[in-house]
Design an enzyme around this catalytic site. Structure first.
Site, PDB file in Angstrom:
ATOM      1  N   GLU A   1      30.919  48.763 -34.122  1.00  0.00           N
ATOM      2  CA  GLU A   1      30.418  48.670 -32.747  1.00  0.00           C
ATOM      3  C   GLU A   1      31.112  49.673 -31.826  1.00  0.00           C
ATOM      4  O   GLU A   1      30.477  50.287 -30.954  1.00  0.00           O
ATOM      5  CB  GLU A   1      30.603  47.252 -32.199  1.00  0.00           C
ATOM      6  CG  GLU A   1      29.817  46.180 -32.924  1.00  0.00           C
ATOM      7  CD  GLU A   1      28.315  46.246 -32.675  1.00  0.00           C
ATOM      8  OE1 GLU A   1      27.867  47.111 -31.901  1.00  0.00           O
ATOM      9  OE2 GLU A   1      27.588  45.429 -33.272  1.00  0.00           O
TER      10      GLU A   1
ATOM     11  N   ASP B   1      20.942  47.735 -42.602  1.00  0.00           N
ATOM     12  CA  ASP B   1      20.033  48.673 -41.942  1.00  0.00           C
ATOM     13  C   ASP B   1      20.532  50.099 -41.741  1.00  0.00           C
ATOM     14  O   ASP B   1      20.002  51.059 -42.313  1.00  0.00           O
ATOM     15  CB  ASP B   1      19.588  48.082 -40.586  1.00  0.00           C
ATOM     16  CG  ASP B   1      20.732  47.522 -39.740  1.00  0.00           C
ATOM     17  OD1 ASP B   1      21.914  47.728 -40.093  1.00  0.00           O
ATOM     18  OD2 ASP B   1      20.441  46.874 -38.714  1.00  0.00           O
TER      19      ASP B   1
ATOM     20  N   GLU C   1      14.578  47.941 -31.602  1.00  0.00           N
ATOM     21  CA  GLU C   1      14.146  48.578 -32.850  1.00  0.00           C
ATOM     22  C   GLU C   1      12.653  48.897 -32.905  1.00  0.00           C
ATOM     23  O   GLU C   1      12.251  49.962 -33.406  1.00  0.00           O
ATOM     24  CB  GLU C   1      14.536  47.699 -34.046  1.00  0.00           C
ATOM     25  CG  GLU C   1      16.016  47.720 -34.366  1.00  0.00           C
ATOM     26  CD  GLU C   1      16.838  46.903 -33.386  1.00  0.00           C
ATOM     27  OE1 GLU C   1      18.059  47.153 -33.276  1.00  0.00           O
ATOM     28  OE2 GLU C   1      16.267  45.994 -32.721  1.00  0.00           O
TER      29      GLU C   1
ATOM     30  N   ARG D   1      28.822  52.681 -30.097  1.00  0.00           N
ATOM     31  CA  ARG D   1      28.663  52.540 -28.649  1.00  0.00           C
ATOM     32  C   ARG D   1      29.590  53.478 -27.883  1.00  0.00           C
ATOM     33  O   ARG D   1      29.151  54.199 -26.987  1.00  0.00           O
ATOM     34  CB  ARG D   1      28.926  51.090 -28.220  1.00  0.00           C
ATOM     35  CG  ARG D   1      27.952  50.076 -28.793  1.00  0.00           C
ATOM     36  CD  ARG D   1      28.333  48.654 -28.399  1.00  0.00           C
ATOM     37  NE  ARG D   1      27.643  47.655 -29.190  1.00  0.00           N
ATOM     38  CZ  ARG D   1      26.827  46.727 -28.698  1.00  0.00           C
ATOM     39  NH1 ARG D   1      26.595  46.665 -27.403  1.00  0.00           N
ATOM     40  NH2 ARG D   1      26.243  45.848 -29.491  1.00  0.00           N
TER      41      ARG D   1
END
Length: 571
Positions: A183, A315, A448, A187
């Site tokens: 993360e 993913d 998404e 980010r």
């Protein structure tokens, strides 16, 4: 006194409209004079405006030449110097519907940002219902950093400057906090690098280097597969207890774009080496179908028995195989990424199933040899990824994969259309004769599906994808907009609201929607690649090992020859 009154009266008659109404010739002369003066003034203003535009273009060209000059100053590890990206939406082609929709999305961004600024400034995320900030990521200003490039792309320069000032004065990574490597990378490192690539402001690059240095010890494992959590002060790294000590596939294989870009921008190869070793390690035992379980042993580098999915925890590993190839400009140096991705796409085909009676295509999950008829909304990034990678195949395969991407996008769009709120749930299950049913029914403003609609519109030109995106945006406006920002829904069936504005709503959802209604020249896919948090990074050509020194020598020869010719001034 009589002469004075007479003179005054005589003057007054020339400005009395009745005088000219009785003398049409003089009225015509007066009109001609007025038009001539107006035209002269307008012409002068136009020339002045054109002159200012030419000066601005010349300034941009000078800046670009200066940057190109800097690029010639290469070290042994080539440094990529970013050029300032000037974005002027007014210069782009005009479509009235697109302009109207784009402005609505921009208004949504302003509403979200202003609310964050007012109630949660400097905190990680805003709680719109209670109007306060929370630090979900250790107090790193996640929403602010996630929003930098969105503000810049939308031309919100005043807001961008204020955010930059906070980065300079208040962004401090020296926090005793156990951060998610994944993360924090996508980010914070990604957000700062994108702001640097767009603006050319070195403060963002310096901050990206600072936080990346704090994350690097996570890769110090026997296999090079990183631990997924690290303390930002002492560098102690570990994995979450609920994984049984294993690392997570997506968390371990989704730092390549950011760390390769950081090495390119700083000239320090250590970041790139750490993340590329992960891919080399996984490639040693890469399966024939290219599908990896979501758990990996960081000591041995081997996978553990667990779910195979293009949804949560799997993913973005597959996404980055393709995008590192694109980031390196598809050269031989990054060919193995493309080869691994194509292998994974063969495996993806084995997961494709279709519903009854409507024949919606979906990506099932797999554990062992059993397929599970479930698909996360997170997996709705896949249509965009497949479409983006389809052009690398020959004509037949390219058409097949693009068609599959379009089928999957239709399914994802129906995740939204099938609920009362027209917002998608977190995941869906598929049963014979029932098409699809919502599983976990919350919606947390995820991007998404609109991400895939953006790619499909860019790659096909089909405006249907813009219309679908507009419908989704309107559903967000109807159900998620509140007085102080945007919130998710606890249940897409009832519309009950939660109390969090996810940072990725500003970083991804609104950015992709804005670009969906903007001309393709705005953040061109020929020049930029998006990380998994929608932060665009400049594409920089990668060269194979050994070729870098040739490139370095050639660049030096050009520089020395130019100096001899006096083009660059004194050495």
């Amino acid at each position: 006194m009589a002469r004075s009154r007479s003179s005054s009266s005589s003057t007054w008659r020339y400005i009395n409209p009745a005088y000219y109404l009785k003398r049409p010739k003089r009225l015509a002369l007066l009109f001609i004079a007025f038009v001539s003066v107006s035209f002269f003034v307008w012409d002068r203003q136009t020339l002045l405006r054109e002159h200012e535009e030419e000066l601005w273009k010349l300034k941009e060209e000078v800046l670009q030449l200066q940057n190109q000059l800097e690029e010639l100053k290469l070290d042994d590890f080539p440094v990529h110097k970013t050029n300032l990206t000037t974005i002027n939406i007014d210069d782009l082609p005009i479509d009235p519907i697109e302009i109207q929709r784009r402005e609505k999305v921009k208004d949504a961004m302003i509403h979200a940002w202003t609310s964050y600024e007012k109630y949660a400034w400097g905190h990680d995320e805003l709680q719109p219902q209670s109007k306060n900030g929370v630090d979900s990521f250790g107090g790193l200003g996640a929403t602010l950093i996630d929003s930098l490039d969105t503000l810049y792309i939308m031309g919100l320069h005043e807001q961008f400057q204020k955010a930059r000032e906070w980065v300079v004065s208040s962004l401090d990574f020296n926090k005793n906090y156990d951060a998610s490597v994944f993360e924090t990378t996508i980010r914070v490192v990604g957000g700062l690098l994108s702001a640097y690539d767009l603006s050319g402001d070195s403060v963002f690059l310096e901050k990206a280097k600072d936080i990346a240095d704090r994350l690097l010890p996570a890769w110090d494992t026997p296999s090079g597969i990183p631990y997924n959590i690290i303390n930002l002060v002492n560098g102690n790294a570990h994995n979450p207890g609920w994984t049984g000590g294993d690392s997570i596939l997506a968390d371990s294989g989704t730092e390549q774009l950011e760390f390769i870009a950081l090495s390119q921008r700083t000239g320090d190869p250590k970041y790139q080496q750490k993340v590329e070793n992960v891919i080399l390690e996984l490639n040693k035992t890469f399966p024939a179908d290219g599908l990896l379980p979501i758990y990996i042993n960081p000591h041995k580098g081997t996978t553990s028995y667990s779910t195979i999915t293009f949804g949560a925890m799997g993913d973005s590993f597959y996404e980055y195989l393709l995008k590192v190839w694109i980031q390196g400009n598809k050269t031989a140096a990054v060919k193995h990424y493309r080869e691994m991705w194509e292998t994974s796409m063969k495996g993806l085909l084995s997961l494709v199933r279709r519903t009854e009676p409507s024949s919606f295509a979906y990506l099932s999950e797999k554990i062992g040899s059993s397929l599970i008829d479930k698909m996360d909304e997170l997996a709705c990034f896949a249509p965009g990824m497949i479409a983006l990678g389809s052009s690398g195949y020959g004509p037949g395969e390219s058409s097949k994969f693009l068609s599959l991407a379009e089928e999957l996008a239709w399914t994802c769009y129906n995740f939204y259309q099938s609920t009362p709120t027209k917002l998608a749930g977190e995941n869906y299950f598929f049963h014979s004769g029932q098409d699809m049913t919502v599983g976990t029914s919350w919606n947390i403003l995820r991007p998404e599906t609109v991400e895939s609609l953006f790619y499909l519109w860019r790659l096909t030109g089909n405006k249907t994808y813009q219309d679908w995106g507009w419908n989704i945006f309107q559903a967000f406006e109807k159900n998620s907009r509140v007085e102080a920002g945007y919130v998710g829904l606890k249940d897409v069936n009832t519309g009950v609201k939660d109390n969090i504005m996810q940072s990725f709503f500003l970083a991804e959802t609104l950015k992709y929607l804005y670009l969906l209604f903007s001309p393709p020249s705005l953040i061109s896919l020929d020049e930029w690649v998006f990380n998994t948090e929608a932060h665009p990074l400049k594409i920089v050509t990668r060269v194979a090992p050994g070729e870098g020194s040739k490139q370095h020598k050639a660049a030096n020869n050009i520089r020395l020859r130019a100096r001899r010719e006096g083009r660059f001034g004194k050495a």
